[in-house]
Write a protein that holds these residues in place. Structure first.
Motif, mmCIF file in Angstrom:
data_model
loop_
_atom_site.group_PDB
_atom_site.id
_atom_site.type_symbol
_atom_site.label_atom_id
_atom_site.label_comp_id
_atom_site.label_asym_id
_atom_site.label_seq_id
_atom_site.Cartn_x
_atom_site.Cartn_y
_atom_site.Cartn_z
ATOM 1 N N VAL A 180 7.872 21.421 0.567
ATOM 2 C CA VAL A 180 6.418 21.372 0.790
ATOM 3 C C VAL A 180 5.798 20.208 0.013
ATOM 4 O O VAL A 180 4.989 19.443 0.552
ATOM 5 N N ASN A 181 6.181 20.046 -1.242
ATOM 6 C CA ASN A 181 5.626 18.952 -2.047
ATOM 7 C C ASN A 181 6.060 17.591 -1.535
ATOM 8 O O ASN A 181 5.282 16.638 -1.569
ATOM 9 N N TYR A 182 7.289 17.484 -1.062
ATOM 10 C CA TYR A 182 7.763 16.221 -0.491
ATOM 11 C C TYR A 182 6.935 15.849 0.739
ATOM 12 O O TYR A 182 6.488 14.716 0.877
ATOM 13 N N SER A 183 6.728 16.819 1.622
ATOM 14 C CA SER A 183 5.917 16.565 2.825
ATOM 15 C C SER A 183 4.498 16.140 2.446
ATOM 16 O O SER A 183 3.938 15.215 3.041
ATOM 17 N N TYR A 184 3.942 16.811 1.452
ATOM 18 C CA TYR A 184 2.587 16.466 1.000
ATOM 19 C C TYR A 184 2.551 15.051 0.424
ATOM 20 O O TYR A 184 1.638 14.276 0.729
ATOM 21 N N ASN A 185 3.548 14.699 -0.392
ATOM 22 C CA ASN A 185 3.590 13.355 -0.985
ATOM 23 C C ASN A 185 3.727 12.276 0.082
ATOM 24 O O ASN A 185 3.082 11.230 0.004
ATOM 25 N N ARG A 186 4.580 12.489 1.060
ATOM 26 C CA ARG A 186 4.772 11.494 2.117
ATOM 27 C C ARG A 186 3.501 11.339 2.949
ATOM 28 O O ARG A 186 3.127 10.235 3.317
ATOM 29 N N GLN A 187 2.838 12.459 3.256
ATOM 30 C CA GLN A 187 1.597 12.387 4.034
ATOM 31 C C GLN A 187 0.522 11.634 3.255
ATOM 32 O O GLN A 187 -0.199 10.803 3.807
ATOM 33 N N ARG A 188 0.425 11.919 1.966
ATOM 34 C CA ARG A 188 -0.560 11.233 1.120
ATOM 35 C C ARG A 188 -0.268 9.739 1.038
ATOM 36 O O ARG A 188 -1.175 8.913 1.104
ATOM 37 N N SER A 189 1.006 9.376 0.934
ATOM 38 C CA SER A 189 1.390 7.966 0.899
ATOM 39 C C SER A 189 1.040 7.266 2.213
ATOM 40 O O SER A 189 0.529 6.148 2.222
ATOM 41 N N GLN A 190 1.291 7.955 3.325
ATOM 42 C CA GLN A 190 0.966 7.383 4.639
ATOM 43 C C GLN A 190 -0.540 7.237 4.823
ATOM 44 O O GLN A 190 -1.008 6.236 5.353
ATOM 45 N N ASP A 193 11.719 12.840 -5.896
ATOM 46 C CA ASP A 193 11.787 13.030 -7.347
ATOM 47 C C ASP A 193 10.507 13.667 -7.873
ATOM 48 O O ASP A 193 10.554 14.578 -8.711
ATOM 49 N N ASP A 194 9.369 13.211 -7.372
ATOM 50 C CA ASP A 194 8.088 13.768 -7.790
ATOM 51 C C ASP A 194 7.969 15.231 -7.358
ATOM 52 O O ASP A 194 7.488 16.069 -8.118
ATOM 53 N N ALA A 195 8.425 15.538 -6.151
ATOM 54 C CA ALA A 195 8.370 16.921 -5.663
ATOM 55 C C ALA A 195 9.253 17.829 -6.510
ATOM 56 O O ALA A 195 8.844 18.941 -6.889
ATOM 57 N N GLU A 196 10.451 17.384 -6.830
ATOM 58 C CA GLU A 196 11.353 18.194 -7.660
ATOM 59 C C GLU A 196 10.793 18.368 -9.066
ATOM 60 O O GLU A 196 10.881 19.454 -9.646
ATOM 61 N N ALA A 220 0.819 -1.213 0.000
ATOM 62 C CA ALA A 220 0.000 0.000 0.000
ATOM 63 C C ALA A 220 0.850 1.259 0.000
ATOM 64 O O ALA A 220 0.579 2.203 -0.730
ATOM 65 N N GLY A 221 1.842 1.312 0.824
ATOM 66 C CA GLY A 221 2.682 2.495 0.905
ATOM 67 C C GLY A 221 3.980 2.285 0.165
ATOM 68 O O GLY A 221 5.046 2.556 0.697
ATOM 69 N N CYS A 222 3.909 1.828 -1.082
ATOM 70 C CA CYS A 222 5.112 1.415 -1.779
ATOM 71 C C CYS A 222 5.860 2.566 -2.432
ATOM 72 O O CYS A 222 6.841 2.326 -3.112
ATOM 73 N N GLN A 223 5.437 3.811 -2.261
ATOM 74 C CA GLN A 223 6.200 4.931 -2.788
ATOM 75 C C GLN A 223 7.336 5.226 -1.816
ATOM 76 O O GLN A 223 7.117 5.544 -0.652
ATOM 77 N N SER A 224 8.539 5.106 -2.309
ATOM 78 C CA SER A 224 9.706 5.311 -1.457
ATOM 79 C C SER A 224 9.943 6.807 -1.240
ATOM 80 O O SER A 224 9.444 7.646 -1.997
ATOM 81 N N PRO A 225 10.716 7.161 -0.207
ATOM 82 C CA PRO A 225 11.053 8.573 -0.010
ATOM 83 C C PRO A 225 11.769 9.172 -1.219
ATOM 84 O O PRO A 225 11.558 10.344 -1.546
ATOM 85 N N GLN A 226 12.609 8.388 -1.884
ATOM 86 C CA GLN A 226 13.309 8.905 -3.071
ATOM 87 C C GLN A 226 12.321 9.222 -4.194
ATOM 88 O O GLN A 226 12.440 10.246 -4.862
#
Length: 102
Positions: free
Chosen positions: A50-60, A26-29, A16-22
């Motif tokens: 900001v986008n990295y934090s948003y992506n990680r929260q969405r993944s979680q 990459d998506d945020a950049e 389910a949470g298979c999006q890695s931090p890397q």
């Protein structure tokens, strides 16, 4: 059958949470570059953060939702399994099931 369902549920939870931090970074950049910001500037760094934090929260959040769904499915399966087992009634000196007594 139950083992297969349990294994499938476990795989769903793990993937389910298979999006890695890397991948999140990459998506945020990419998002910041697509909006016209240049890498290395302060605005780009803030945008990427900001986008990295948003992506990680969405993944979680996605991982949590899948875990809750898998748990609800397991509980529902146990309830259905318990409800579908034959009922045995005890009577003194006799044992009965749906079809006969002995």
């Amino acid at each position: 059958m139950i083992r297969i369902a349990a294994a499938a549920g476990l795989m769903i939870v793990l993937l389910a949470g298979c999006q890695s931090p890397q991948q999140s970074m990459d998506d945020a950049e990419f998002t910041c570059e697509a909006s016209g910001l240049r890498p290395g500037t302060r605005a780009f760094e803030r945008c990427a953060s900001v986008n990295y934090s948003y992506n990680r929260q969405r993944s979680q959040d996605t991982a949590n939702a899948v875990a809750i769904g898998a748990a609800a499915g397991a509980i529902g399966g146990a309830v259905v399994g318990a409800a579908s087992t034959p009922r045995y009634y005890y009577r003194p000196y006799r044992r009965c099931n749906r079809w006969r007594c002995w």
